[in-house]
Scaffold this motif. Sequence first.
Motif, PDB file in Angstrom:
ATOM      1  N   ALA A 411       0.818  -1.212   0.000  1.00 15.99           N
ATOM      2  CA  ALA A 411       0.000   0.000   0.000  1.00 15.99           C
ATOM      3  C   ALA A 411       0.849   1.258   0.000  1.00 15.99           C
ATOM      4  O   ALA A 411       0.437   2.294  -0.533  1.00 15.99           O
ATOM      5  N   THR A 412       2.031   1.199   0.578  1.00 16.37           N
ATOM      6  CA  THR A 412       2.916   2.372   0.604  1.00 16.37           C
ATOM      7  C   THR A 412       3.245   2.841  -0.804  1.00 16.37           C
ATOM      8  O   THR A 412       3.324   4.054  -1.073  1.00 16.37           O
ATOM      9  N   PRO A 416       1.342   7.811  -3.748  1.00 18.09           N
ATOM     10  CA  PRO A 416       1.279   8.905  -4.734  1.00 18.09           C
ATOM     11  C   PRO A 416       0.047   8.832  -5.640  1.00 18.09           C
ATOM     12  O   PRO A 416      -0.306   9.830  -6.265  1.00 18.09           O
ATOM     13  N   HIS A 417      -0.579   7.677  -5.714  1.00 14.13           N
ATOM     14  CA  HIS A 417      -1.705   7.485  -6.638  1.00 14.13           C
ATOM     15  C   HIS A 417      -3.063   7.620  -5.955  1.00 14.13           C
ATOM     16  O   HIS A 417      -3.997   8.183  -6.537  1.00 14.13           O
ATOM     17  N   ILE A 418      -3.206   7.123  -4.728  1.00 12.82           N
ATOM     18  CA  ILE A 418      -4.530   7.141  -4.077  1.00 12.82           C
ATOM     19  C   ILE A 418      -4.537   7.951  -2.788  1.00 12.82           C
ATOM     20  O   ILE A 418      -5.588   8.112  -2.168  1.00 12.82           O
ATOM     21  N   ALA A 455       1.945   0.629 -11.450  1.00 10.58           N
ATOM     22  CA  ALA A 455       2.427   1.065 -10.137  1.00 10.58           C
ATOM     23  C   ALA A 455       3.084  -0.062  -9.362  1.00 10.58           C
ATOM     24  O   ALA A 455       3.929   0.176  -8.486  1.00 10.58           O
ATOM     25  N   LEU A 456       2.698  -1.305  -9.675  1.00 10.18           N
ATOM     26  CA  LEU A 456       3.226  -2.452  -8.944  1.00 10.18           C
ATOM     27  C   LEU A 456       4.298  -3.213  -9.722  1.00 10.18           C
ATOM     28  O   LEU A 456       4.650  -4.333  -9.371  1.00 10.18           O
ATOM     29  N   GLN A 457       4.848  -2.611 -10.785  1.00 16.11           N
ATOM     30  CA  GLN A 457       5.981  -3.200 -11.482  1.00 16.11           C
ATOM     31  C   GLN A 457       7.205  -3.199 -10.559  1.00 16.11           C
ATOM     32  O   GLN A 457       7.356  -2.352  -9.683  1.00 16.11           O
ATOM     33  N   VAL A 458       8.083  -4.167 -10.776  1.00 21.60           N
ATOM     34  CA  VAL A 458       9.268  -4.291  -9.924  1.00 21.60           C
ATOM     35  C   VAL A 458      10.059  -2.995  -9.887  1.00 21.60           C
ATOM     36  O   VAL A 458      10.498  -2.535  -8.826  1.00 21.60           O
ATOM     37  N   GLU A 459      10.226  -2.370 -11.065  1.00 19.12           N
ATOM     38  CA  GLU A 459      11.028  -1.139 -11.130  1.00 19.12           C
ATOM     39  C   GLU A 459      10.401  -0.033 -10.307  1.00 19.12           C
ATOM     40  O   GLU A 459      11.086   0.756  -9.642  1.00 19.12           O
ATOM     41  N   ALA A 460       9.063   0.059 -10.349  1.00 17.14           N
ATOM     42  CA  ALA A 460       8.363   1.104  -9.593  1.00 17.14           C
ATOM     43  C   ALA A 460       8.415   0.837  -8.098  1.00 17.14           C
ATOM     44  O   ALA A 460       8.432   1.769  -7.287  1.00 17.14           O
TER      45      ALA A 460
END
Length: 474
Positions: A411-412, A416-418, A455-460
Amino acid sequence: MHTTTRIEHDLLGEREVPAQAYWGIHTLRALENYRISGRAIGTYPQLVRALALVKRAAARANQQLGQLDARRAQAIAAACADIEAGRLHDQFVVDVIQGGAGTSTNMNANEVIANLALEKLGRPRGEYAAVHPLNHVNMSQSTNDVYPTTLKLAMVFAIDALLQAMDALQAAFQAKASEFADVLKMGRTQLQEAVPMTLGQEFMTYAVMLGEDIARLREATALIQEINLGATAIGTGINTDIRYARLATALLAEFADVRLVPAQDLIEATQDTGSFVQLSGVLKRIACKLSKVCNDLRLLSSGPQGGFNEIRLPERAAGSSIMPGKVNPVIPEVVNQIAFEVIGNDMTITMASEAGQLQLNAFEPIIGYSLFKSIEHLTAGCRTLAANCVAGITANRELLAERVRRSAGLATALNPHIGYEEATWVAREALRTGRGVAELVLEKGLMGKEALGAALQVEALTGPRAVVADGASV
């Protein structure tokens, strides 16, 4: 008919010395006085080699300055070269812990070198009129400049092996960092799940930590390359030629192939043990870092069923005499114990340094012994950790992936998104229900599937975001 002893004398009187011994009466008295550690100075080859190098440099310097005739100087130098190569280390028999600020160590070296030089001249052992341990081998010297110079040079030799072992351990962690670069896991702070990272990032941290300590150890080594050879008794250089200190230091550096510089103030250098304290502090720093890393390895491999079980350490031995199938993290455990010892050694060195009085510190033998133990055991610890543990570590990839999917810590990454409030609700709900963060976000309509996936990609999840001018992340 061969006698089994020879008679030698010192200021306390005459004594019988074993005829075949290369050491003499001063060493005999030290053997009787100091039955302390059970470790003879000859068990430290770097120390004996350094002693021989110092004595060879002194003999050559005295020869060049016209203080010592060429025949004696050449015999002494040849004897020293033999000892440097490994000969007669068993004749360096004095206990490494001793009174007298290292005098017995110096006497042991003087006597062995003198008798070996006599042998090279075709003379019997103990015929000191030809080559005398003090008049010739110890010319222009005192224990108070020979012993600390020897300790420092020996430490340089020993540290070289430690640096090589640390380099190998760092390389082992770097190899695992590359191997685990794609393994996503949850990072932790205060043993609670925090945010995602890769297992490769976790192992790279250990490599970086070691690299920093390698640099600090090289800095500490540079400090002990300043020596007080030529200081003699208290640093005034009494009984030496005015040119001796610089010449002997230059020759020692040449013979040892080590950068050495004469201390600017020999009186200060003869009483100051600060460089040993500095070196010990760096060794303690290394020990603390290694112990922390080993704590992590034990924790990450704990269980396996009831613990973290994120990595698997290579199995090195059966873990119990009563519990079938149990395997323990024995390699990290032994390195932890080495670290505890090094930390204790540092306290010994600190107290010994503080206890120095006026123009000399009488407690350098325990400083040297403690430093040798720390360096020797850290070297062995780094080698066994690299070869017997780190090289064989594997990742529990499936478990790590499932834990990331189910972790409320995801969730952290969505803050930035929610926003923080919604992310807090998602985290709390995930903890309460055991459902995944992504599932809850989609169910509540907080983000679209495509945006959530990005948002949940490894890089992100494992690095900083790129942000454009309007504040949107890319």
